[in-house]
Design an enzyme around this catalytic site. Structure first.
Site, short mmCIF file in Angstrom:
data_model
loop_
_atom_site.label_atom_id
_atom_site.label_comp_id
_atom_site.label_asym_id
_atom_site.label_seq_id
_atom_site.Cartn_x
_atom_site.Cartn_y
_atom_site.Cartn_z
N TYR A 15 0.81 -1.23 0.00
CA TYR A 15 0.00 0.00 0.00
C TYR A 15 0.84 1.27 0.00
O TYR A 15 0.32 2.36 -0.17
CB TYR A 15 -0.91 0.03 1.23
N HIS A 20 -4.24 6.23 -1.59
CA HIS A 20 -4.87 6.22 -0.26
C HIS A 20 -3.87 6.51 0.85
O HIS A 20 -4.27 6.82 1.97
CB HIS A 20 -5.50 4.84 -0.04
N ASN A 112 -13.95 6.61 4.17
CA ASN A 112 -14.09 5.62 5.25
C ASN A 112 -13.25 5.92 6.48
O ASN A 112 -13.67 5.66 7.60
CB ASN A 112 -13.76 4.21 4.74
#
Length: 194
Positions: A15, A20, A112
């Site tokens: 990631y 993000h 989120n």
């Protein structure tokens, strides 16, 4: 005076350079500038830096994006930091790439990470910096998009934006949210290649 500076992202090598994870990257830049490193602590990778006599507790939640609120709640309670001294750095698909939006509070815009923080803090009255990552994805592919890397031409100018966001955080700490918003809420163009 203490501040909790929160960079949102997901832990793990896969990631690291995704859209993000821009929050993690901005906090890494802050830590690097102070020659400090993050260490895994409760719910987050954490380090502390000093700036103009103030303590900045930097956290990168280790809970994954959708449970970021756990880390924010734990560290704000432990360090006794009020919500107006929490500053969250997050990606935003509703803004064009390179746009920086700073707010004293407000809607989570469907993000989120922010949504979980709102829920667990029972408040959305905390400052946040949203960095535009654009929304160049087909319908239904939002998750794939935010978890994919920046385009090479975006990655090339990203150091400029990361530096700008780092400076925005320091402006918030030294001058307050209003001054910070006045200074940084505009489209900032990277320097032209010479």
């Amino acid at each position: 005076m203490k501040y909790l500076i929160v960079g949102l992202g997901n832990v793990g090598k896969e990631y690291e350079l995704t859209r993000h994870n821009i929050g993690f990257r901005v906090l890494d830049a802050l830590a690097n500038a102070s020659n400090t490193i993050f260490e895994l602590d409760r719910y987050a990778f954490k380090t502390t830096i000093k700036y103009k006599g103030k303590s900045l507790i930097l956290i990168k939640p280790s809970t994954y994006m959708n449970l970021s609120g756990k880390a924010v709640k734990y560290w704000s309670n432990k360090e006794n930091i009020s919500t107006q001294n929490i500053f969250v750095v997050v990606d935003d698909i509703a803004l064009p790439f390179g746009t920086i939006r700073i707010r004293a509070g407000g809607s989570n815009g469907g993000h989120n990470g922010l949504s979980n923080i709102d829920e667990i803090l029972e408040s959305n009255h905390y400052p946040r910096l949203r960095f535009g990552i654009g929304n160049n994805f087909p319908k239904g592919k939002q998750a794939d998009y935010v978890l994919s890397p920046f385009l090479p031409e975006e990655e090339k100018v990203l150091p400029f934006y990361i530096e700008t966001m780092k400076n925005a955080i320091l402006s918030f700490v030294s001058n307050g949210i209003q001054h910070c918003m006045n200074e940084y809420n505009r489209y900032i163009f990277p320097p032209e290649d010479k």
